[in-house]
Scaffold this motif. Structure first.
Motif, PDB file in Angstrom:
ATOM      1  N   ARG A 202     -12.861   7.069  -9.930  1.00 27.82           N
ATOM      2  CA  ARG A 202     -11.736   7.291  -9.013  1.00 27.82           C
ATOM      3  C   ARG A 202     -11.446   8.763  -8.758  1.00 27.82           C
ATOM      4  N   ARG A 203     -11.842   9.629  -9.676  1.00 25.68           N
ATOM      5  CA  ARG A 203     -11.621  11.065  -9.491  1.00 25.68           C
ATOM      6  C   ARG A 203     -12.655  11.681  -8.558  1.00 25.68           C
ATOM      7  N   GLU A 204     -13.744  10.937  -8.310  1.00 23.21           N
ATOM      8  CA  GLU A 204     -14.884  11.497  -7.592  1.00 23.21           C
ATOM      9  C   GLU A 204     -15.038  10.964  -6.175  1.00 23.21           C
ATOM     10  N   THR A 205     -14.251   9.965  -5.794  1.00 23.11           N
ATOM     11  CA  THR A 205     -14.418   9.340  -4.488  1.00 23.11           C
ATOM     12  C   THR A 205     -13.074   9.073  -3.831  1.00 23.11           C
ATOM     13  N   SER A 206     -13.045   9.140  -2.511  1.00 24.90           N
ATOM     14  CA  SER A 206     -11.825   8.796  -1.784  1.00 24.90           C
ATOM     15  C   SER A 206     -11.637   7.284  -1.711  1.00 24.90           C
ATOM     16  N   ASP A 207     -12.729   6.533  -1.970  1.00 24.86           N
ATOM     17  CA  ASP A 207     -12.652   5.073  -2.028  1.00 24.86           C
ATOM     18  C   ASP A 207     -12.232   4.688  -3.440  1.00 24.86           C
ATOM     19  N   ASN A 208     -10.979   5.019  -3.762  1.00 23.05           N
ATOM     20  CA  ASN A 208     -10.529   4.893  -5.143  1.00 23.05           C
ATOM     21  C   ASN A 208      -9.441   3.840  -5.357  1.00 23.05           C
ATOM     22  N   ASN A 209      -9.087   3.098  -4.317  1.00 23.48           N
ATOM     23  CA  ASN A 209      -8.117   2.004  -4.400  1.00 23.48           C
ATOM     24  C   ASN A 209      -6.666   2.474  -4.456  1.00 23.48           C
ATOM     25  N   TYR A 210      -6.409   3.759  -4.357  1.00 24.67           N
ATOM     26  CA  TYR A 210      -5.031   4.246  -4.411  1.00 24.67           C
ATOM     27  C   TYR A 210      -4.233   3.793  -3.176  1.00 24.67           C
ATOM     28  N   ALA A 211      -4.816   3.944  -2.005  1.00 22.76           N
ATOM     29  CA  ALA A 211      -4.105   3.558  -0.787  1.00 22.76           C
ATOM     30  C   ALA A 211      -3.847   2.061  -0.762  1.00 22.76           C
ATOM     31  N   GLU A 212      -4.826   1.279  -1.194  1.00 25.64           N
ATOM     32  CA  GLU A 212      -4.658  -0.176  -1.240  1.00 25.64           C
ATOM     33  C   GLU A 212      -3.524  -0.561  -2.189  1.00 25.64           C
ATOM     34  N   PHE A 213      -3.488   0.103  -3.327  1.00 19.83           N
ATOM     35  CA  PHE A 213      -2.439  -0.184  -4.303  1.00 19.83           C
ATOM     36  C   PHE A 213      -1.054   0.065  -3.715  1.00 19.83           C
ATOM     37  N   CYS A 214      -0.885   1.202  -3.097  1.00 16.56           N
ATOM     38  CA  CYS A 214       0.423   1.538  -2.535  1.00 16.56           C
ATOM     39  C   CYS A 214       0.794   0.611  -1.374  1.00 16.56           C
ATOM     40  N   HIS A 215      -0.180   0.333  -0.497  1.00 20.60           N
ATOM     41  CA  HIS A 215       0.072  -0.529   0.653  1.00 20.60           C
ATOM     42  C   HIS A 215       0.479  -1.931   0.211  1.00 20.60           C
ATOM     43  N   LEU A 216      -0.244  -2.503  -0.734  1.00 21.29           N
ATOM     44  CA  LEU A 216       0.063  -3.859  -1.189  1.00 21.29           C
ATOM     45  C   LEU A 216       1.350  -3.911  -2.009  1.00 21.29           C
ATOM     46  N   THR A 217       1.697  -2.803  -2.654  1.00 18.97           N
ATOM     47  CA  THR A 217       2.977  -2.754  -3.358  1.00 18.97           C
ATOM     48  C   THR A 217       4.136  -2.940  -2.385  1.00 18.97           C
ATOM     49  N   HIS A 218       3.998  -2.401  -1.175  1.00 12.45           N
ATOM     50  CA  HIS A 218       5.032  -2.532  -0.163  1.00 12.45           C
ATOM     51  C   HIS A 218       5.080  -3.926   0.445  1.00 12.45           C
ATOM     52  N   LEU A 219       3.974  -4.630   0.436  1.00 12.80           N
ATOM     53  CA  LEU A 219       3.899  -5.928   1.113  1.00 12.80           C
ATOM     54  C   LEU A 219       4.185  -7.121   0.202  1.00 12.80           C
ATOM     55  N   THR A 220       4.297  -6.886  -1.099  1.00 14.44           N
ATOM     56  CA  THR A 220       4.422  -7.977  -2.063  1.00 14.44           C
ATOM     57  C   THR A 220       5.610  -7.759  -2.988  1.00 14.44           C
ATOM     58  N   GLN A 221       5.771  -8.660  -3.940  1.00 14.99           N
ATOM     59  CA  GLN A 221       6.816  -8.468  -4.947  1.00 14.99           C
ATOM     60  C   GLN A 221       6.386  -7.483  -6.022  1.00 14.99           C
ATOM     61  N   GLY A 222       5.127  -7.118  -6.013  1.00 15.33           N
ATOM     62  CA  GLY A 222       4.666  -6.119  -6.963  1.00 15.33           C
ATOM     63  C   GLY A 222       3.172  -6.185  -7.178  1.00 15.33           C
ATOM     64  N   VAL A 223       2.609  -5.072  -7.639  1.00 15.04           N
ATOM     65  CA  VAL A 223       1.202  -5.011  -8.010  1.00 15.04           C
ATOM     66  C   VAL A 223       1.120  -4.436  -9.420  1.00 15.04           C
ATOM     67  N   ARG A 224       0.445  -5.141 -10.284  1.00 15.47           N
ATOM     68  CA  ARG A 224       0.277  -4.701 -11.666  1.00 15.47           C
ATOM     69  C   ARG A 224      -1.115  -4.107 -11.857  1.00 15.47           C
TER      70      ARG A 224
END
Length: 270
Positions: free
Chosen positions: A164-186
């Protein structure tokens, strides 16, 4: 006895024994924790002891089978009809910090398809198991996925790969986006347990990238036998070598898949 039942019973014995090994090492690692390559990609003496026990048992019971294990790599021909996928300690970082979310994961591919899976969480003494067509259980009792049908009411789980430190395809944006759309992401830190928890209805969906077959083969079997839908991100058949997985209770699968396709750039959801 059904061939799959035999494989399942042997895998269960191995997982329980390996879990006992892991518990015995908790708090006793001292200076045995090392990094395998990337920062944060840890291995301990407990990983190796657990793996040694499992490999020895597999080679005694099924000497003609091939094995793919996290620490030892491939043993035998990966194109073998029977290929075991073994993670002797899934959640090593958690384990090294004595954070009680880790597991033993033992799966079997038959002709390239996940067919048998056992995941043992020794901290909670929870044993998840399944074989294709035989159903899924938690501590020998049948389990099934949740009934949540709206993404906005769902609880999801994901993870972040060692690169995750070496690529922009690191799931950070997905995590934040889905956190906004759901009751939570663990973020649990153990892919096998993430799949097991979708299987028993504690979580409604799971996605992740950067995975290896030993992380998910067992969990795929258990999740599917509990009624989950397991695919690639776009809903197509999962390709284990891609390292990407989407697993849900089925009801939110399409909406979660679509959400993953439309993730905005990091920060733009605000």
């Amino acid at each position: 006895m059904n061939e799959l039942q035999i494989f399942l019973d042997v895998a269960t014995e191995m997982a329980l024994a390996a879990g006992a090994v892991l518990l015995d090492y908790v708090g006793k690692l001292e200076d045995s924790i090392t990094e395998k390559g990337r920062p944060g990609d840890l291995v301990t003496i407990a990983d190796k002891a657990s793996e040694a026990l499992i490999l020895d048992s597999l080679q005694r019971h099924f000497p003609e089978h091939a094995i793919l294990s996290e620490e030892s790599g491939a043993l035998g021909d990966r194109k073998n009809k029977y290929l075991w996928a073994v993670d002797p300690l899934d959640g090593t970082t958690n384990y090294a910090h004595q954070y009680p979310t880790f597991a033993v994961s033992i799966g079997l591919l038959i002709d390239g398809e996940p067919a048998v899976g056992v995941i043992y969480d020794p901290s909670r003494n929870e044993l998840f198991r399944a074989a294709k067509g035989l159903g899924a259980t938690l501590n020998r009792r049948p389990i099934k996925v949740s009934q949540i049908s709206e993404l906005s009411k769902s609880l999801l789980v994901t993870g972040f790969a060692y690169d995750r430190r070496e690529t922009s395809d690191n799931n950070y944006a997905e995590f934040c986006h889905l956190t906004h759309l759901t009751q939570g992401v663990r973020r649990g830190g153990s892919a096998s347990l993430d799949l097991a928890h979708v299987a028993c209805g504690r979580l409604d969906g799971y996605w992740e990238r950067g995975l290896s077959p030993w992380d998910i083969v067992a969990g795929i079997v258990i999740a599917r036998e509990a009624g989950a839908k397991v695919t690639a991100y776009d809903g197509s058949p999962i390709i284990l070598e891609s390292g990407r997985i989407l697993a849900t209770n089925g009801y939110i699968h399409n909406s979660l898949s679509q959400a993953l396709k439309t993730v905005p750039p990091l920060g733009s959801w605000q």
